[in-house]
Design an enzyme around this catalytic site. Structure first.
Site, PDB file in Angstrom:
ATOM      1  N   VAL A  10       1.036  -1.061   0.050  1.00 24.14           N
ATOM      2  CA  VAL A  10       0.100   0.241   0.083  1.00 24.14           C
ATOM      3  C   VAL A  10       0.769   1.289   0.050  1.00 24.14           C
ATOM      4  O   VAL A  10       1.577   1.044   0.542  1.00 24.14           O
ATOM      5  CB  VAL A  10      -1.143  -0.389   1.550  1.00 24.14           C
ATOM      6  N   SER A  11       1.015   2.110  -1.106  1.00 26.20           N
ATOM      7  CA  SER A  11       0.739   3.592  -0.985  1.00 26.20           C
ATOM      8  C   SER A  11       1.347   4.058   0.473  1.00 26.20           C
ATOM      9  O   SER A  11       2.218   5.206   0.676  1.00 26.20           O
ATOM     10  CB  SER A  11       1.050   4.568  -1.818  1.00 26.20           C
ATOM     11  N   THR A  12       0.736   4.301   1.554  1.00 28.47           N
ATOM     12  CA  THR A  12       0.171   5.154   2.582  1.00 28.47           C
ATOM     13  C   THR A  12      -0.042   4.416   3.508  1.00 28.47           C
ATOM     14  O   THR A  12      -0.309   3.237   3.678  1.00 28.47           O
ATOM     15  CB  THR A  12      -0.781   6.213   2.852  1.00 28.47           C
ATOM     16  N   GLN A  15      -3.570   3.150   4.696  1.00 29.14           N
ATOM     17  CA  GLN A  15      -4.274   1.953   3.442  1.00 29.14           C
ATOM     18  C   GLN A  15      -3.649   1.131   4.476  1.00 29.14           C
ATOM     19  O   GLN A  15      -3.003   0.545   5.171  1.00 29.14           O
ATOM     20  CB  GLN A  15      -3.140   2.307   2.643  1.00 29.14           C
ATOM     21  N   GLY A  39       3.134   1.752   2.796  1.00 27.37           N
ATOM     22  CA  GLY A  39       3.741   3.138   2.664  1.00 27.37           C
ATOM     23  C   GLY A  39       4.859   3.390   1.842  1.00 27.37           C
ATOM     24  O   GLY A  39       5.314   4.467   1.918  1.00 27.37           O
TER      25      GLY A  39
END
Length: 210
Positions: A10-12, A15, A39
């Site tokens: 997940v990018s952040t 999430q 992240g």
């Protein structure tokens, strides 16, 4: 038979990877063979858990992800990665690619992966082109592009007026300020009502009044 290595990302940090983990475990991956990056952007070249997952792969193993974008943003990089796995004797399995489960270790899966990746890139390019075209049209129409408007100070206007009075083209000075020539004239006349900036360019219209 080779081992299945799962990867989720997940990018952040806000999430959650719960859904990805559930899908990967349901696909037969053991918890010990599941690698997760929290992240971490897909655009980054180095992703700690992703790198560990690759190091764990040996010939005959298969890397399993839920969707193609877990690998990254560039289609070409995705294709190169799949080819690199193939050279190492490992496969890539995408649980949801084009609505189905695709395994690049099979001829059909490899072909479908290439087609879907190319289509994804094409869709991205079309969207980018539409956004650029929309921005250009709004600029030509003099419309606001959105976002926080740039604040041009009175001091900047005064300096710009001096440039025009010294012979700089008013159109270029206004463009450098990020405003239209008409707006520049209005601001200049408001600040210097007794000595408004004059349009000395023969090919330019008389500045608007009022």
């Amino acid at each position: 038979m080779g081992k299945l290595i799962g990867y989720a990302r997940v990018s952040t940090k806000r999430q959650s990877t719960d859904r990805q983990q559930a899908d990967l475990l349901a696909a037969g991956i053991r918890v010990d063979d599941l690698y997760i990056d929290h992240g971490i952007s897909g655009a980054r070249a180095s992703r700690p858990q992703f790198d560990l997952a690759l190091n764990a792969l040996i010939a005959g193993d298969t890397l399993v992800i839920t969707t193609l974008d877990r690998l990254g943003r560039s289609t070409q990089n995705m294709l190169n990665f799949a080819q690199e796995l193939n050279k190492r004797g490992a496969g890539l399995r995408v649980l949801n690619l084009g609505g189905g489960d695709v395994d690049t270790s099979t001829p059909m899966g490899s072909m479908l992966f290439t087609i879907m990746a190319a289509l994804a890139q094409m869709e991205h390019d079309i969207k980018s082109e539409r956004v650029t075209d929309s921005i250009d049209k709004r600029r030509e129409a003099g419309k606001d592009l959105g976002g926080r408007p740039r604040r041009i100070t009175d001091s900047q206007i005064h300096n710009a007026v001096r440039l025009v009075e010294s012979g700089e083209p008013a159109a270029q000075v206004a463009r450098d300020l990020g405003m239209s020539r008409a707006t520049f004239y209005r601001r200049a006349q408001t600040l210097t009502p007794q000595n408004p900036v004059q349009n000395t360019q023969k090919d330019q219209p008389t500045p608007p009044h009022g």
